[in-house]
Structures are given as C-alpha cells and as structure tokens.
Scaffold this active site. Structure first.
Site, PDB file in Angstrom:
ATOM      1  NE  ARG A  84      -3.883   2.277   0.643  1.00  0.00           N
ATOM      2  CZ  ARG A  84      -3.802   3.602   0.494  1.00  0.00           C
ATOM      3  NH1 ARG A  84      -2.682   4.151   0.064  1.00  0.00           N
ATOM      4  NH2 ARG A  84      -4.831   4.369   0.759  1.00  0.00           N
ATOM      5  CD  GLU A 128     -11.043   2.339  -3.185  1.00  0.00           C
ATOM      6  OE1 GLU A 128     -10.855   1.217  -3.708  1.00  0.00           O
ATOM      7  OE2 GLU A 128     -10.363   2.754  -2.234  1.00  0.00           O
ATOM      8  NE  ARG A 140      -3.942  -2.594   1.984  1.00  0.00           N
ATOM      9  CZ  ARG A 140      -4.811  -1.670   1.564  1.00  0.00           C
ATOM     10  NH1 ARG A 140      -5.151  -1.633   0.287  1.00  0.00           N
ATOM     11  NH2 ARG A 140      -5.318  -0.789   2.405  1.00  0.00           N
TER      12      ARG A 140
END
Length: 346
Positions: A236, A244, A278
């Site tokens: 990330r 998104e 992540r």
C-alpha cells in the site's frame, strides 16, 4: 567516425520497439487499420511510432499520413518539424525511451512553433501534453529514513499485479539476504521436490507442490529462463489515496501506476502494516519517488489522516492548480468518504 545517419536512427528505432509494451500502455485505440486513415494504431504507438516515422522521413522526406487531422500548419512546416526532430533525436544522449522523455524532446525542439501544432503532434503519437508533464524533486534516500522497518528490492512488477492507483502485489527473491533467513523449511523442501518432479515430467505432483508454496505466501517465477523462488508482498503506497477503481478517475489512476512500475524492479521502504496486512511503504522506481509522480499527475490525494509530510501536500496543491488528472473535475469525491458511504450503505 560517427555512425551513419540511417544506421544510427535504425538502431534507436529497434530499441524503441523493444520498449513498446514494457513501460506503458497505449493511449490510442485501434487495430490493424493503416496509420494513414486512423492516426497511430495501438500496435505502433508513442515512442516507437515517432522513431519509425523519423526513420521514414530520413529515407523519403515524407511526413506521416493522418497528421493533418491534428495540426494546422502546412506540409512544408511539418517537414521542417521532422527535420528538427531527426537531428534532436540523434543528438539526445541517451535518446528518448519513455513517453515523457519523447514528449519533452518534441516540446523543446519545437518550442518556437505554434502551441496548437506541438500539442497536435503529441496527441497524434499519444504522448503526454505539456501541462501533464511533471518535474520531480524528491531523491531516493541514501540511508533509511526514520520509521522504516526494512527495505526490499522487488522482482519486475507484473501489470496484472496492480490492484488500483495505490496498491499492488510484488515479489522479492529469496536470494535477498533478509529473505533467505526467513524462508520456511517446508517451502524450501517443496521447491526442491517440485524441481525434481518437473525433471521427471510428473507435472501433477509439481503442481501440487507449487500449491503448497503459494499457500505459504511464496511463488516460483520464471524470469530470464530461470525459476526464482520469491516471497509475495502486498503493498500500500504510503501517504496517498487514489480513487477506487469504480470511482471517476479510478481506472485512470490504476493505468498511471501501471505505466510507472510495469516491468520495473522497485525499491520499497516499508514502514509497517495496515489493518489489511498490507505493507505500507514508499516506492522508488529508477530513482523516482512513485508517490510524487502520482500526486503531481493528479491521480491521488494526499492522505493526511495517515501522513502529514508537507511535500505531499505541496505536490497535491501543484496538481490542483494545474487542474490535471482528477482535478479537472470541479469537485472530485474523496476516496475515503466514498468508502465510508459504501460501508454505511448510502
């Protein structure tokens, strides 16, 4: 003596062709129709197409068909552009390899020509327009910044591993000194047994063993005719939040990140993990700070809830002022607010 003109440019056409498809995605749609009727097709786009046309001009003194649809100047003026570009390309050290480099060469070479013509020429080749080009200021750190838990060097990034504009999956070779110390014993054994199974052409057993490896967070990757055992990391990008995929500019942000990192080995400085497991990190690609690129091109917000670095705020502000990327919209929706609305069923 220097290399003859035609031989010189032929070498660089060949180099540009090899680059095609490695570093970026075509921005001009098309199929097998000729260039003369539909501009540049997806098969010969950008750096490669410009290199080919320069070679063609050297041989024939003819500018490409279809250019008239994008520029307003005469054929004589167009020929003058190509003469200048042939010379500039030859003198460039190194010659352009990326769309950004090719666009800068065109802009600098034709800086005294009409702005509309320069932009039309760039559009014809699917190259970035002047207002979308960014000057990078961040330098890759020579020592680990405060807060970094560890760093790793990835294997070349697969375009399919880009999740969205701020996330991706990468693999790190277990030959890396840090990785070599933490490979589980069962993964090491499975890798050896799989190699033996493949040598015996027992592919069913090999696939079963590879599943054990994959389930453990590793994978055997074929790179340069060699199988490499690598560990999987979900990354990330620290300090930014891209739209998104289903939001406006979401797909464009994903495409931009893909264009930056596809086929490249990345340096990742990991600061920790988020709640999804992540790795949160800063990414450097060929010395360029990936977050700076995404912010300055207008494909991400500065994620102030998790990162207060002033340079990130500055880079977002620059993109806003230029109205590039998502800032072309008068009131783009913040991705964290969009996610909140989705969670709450709005």
């Amino acid at each position: 003596m220097g290399m003859p003109k035609l031989q010189w440019i032929s070498v660089h056409v060949e180099k540009a062709l090899r680059l095609l498809g490695q570093c970026w995605q075509p921005t001009v749609s098309g199929d097998s129709e000729s260039l003369g009727h539909h501009g540049v097709s997806a098969a010969t786009v950008g750096v490669s197409a410009l290199a080919q046309h320069l070679l063609h001009f050297e041989i024939t003194s003819q500018v490409p068909k279809g250019l008239d649809k994008h520029v307003v100047s005469s054929k004589k003026a167009q020929a003058d552009w190509y003469r200048k570009l042939v010379e500039a390309w030859r003198e460039a050290k190194p010659p352009p390899e990326t769309p950004e480099e090719a666009a800068r060469l065109v802009i600098e070479t034709l800086k005294r020509d009409k702005k509309a013509d320069v932009e039309g020429l760039l559009t014809f080749y699917g190259l970035p327009l002047p207002h979308t080009l960014v000057e990078l200021t961040a330098e890759a750190p020579t020592s680990l910044p405060m807060g970094v838990e560890y760093e790793c060097e990835t294997l070349p990034v697969d375009a399919k591993a880009i999740v969205d504009g701020d996330g991706m999956t990468v693999y790190v070779s277990t030959t890396d000194p840090r990785e070599s110390l933490i490979v589980p014993k069962d993964v090491q054994i499975a890798a050896i047994q799989r190699s033996q199974a493949r040598a015996e052409k027992n592919y069913k057993k090999a696939d079963e063993l590879h599943k054990i490896i994959i389930d453990s967070g590793y994978r055997l990757l074929a790179i340069n005719n060699e199988e490499i055992l690598a560990r999987k990391y979900r990354i990330r990008l620290r300090g930014i939040d891209a739209p998104e995929n289903s939001m406006p500019y979401g797909e464009e942000a994903k495409e931009e990140l893909t264009k930056i990192v596809q086929g490249k080995c990345l340096r990742v400085l990991v600061y920790g993990e988020d709640r999804y497991g992540r790795c949160v990190g800063d990414l450097y690609c060929n010395g360029k700070f990936v977050q700076e690129l995404m912010l300055k091109k207008g494909f991400a917000w500065h994620y102030t809830d998790f990162d207060q670095r002033p340079e990130l705020a500055k880079w977002e502000k620059e993109a806003r002022a230029k109205r590039v990327g998502l800032w072309a919209s008068p009131n783009p929706e913040k991705p964290w607010e969009w996610r909140k609305d989705k969670r709450e069923g709005r």
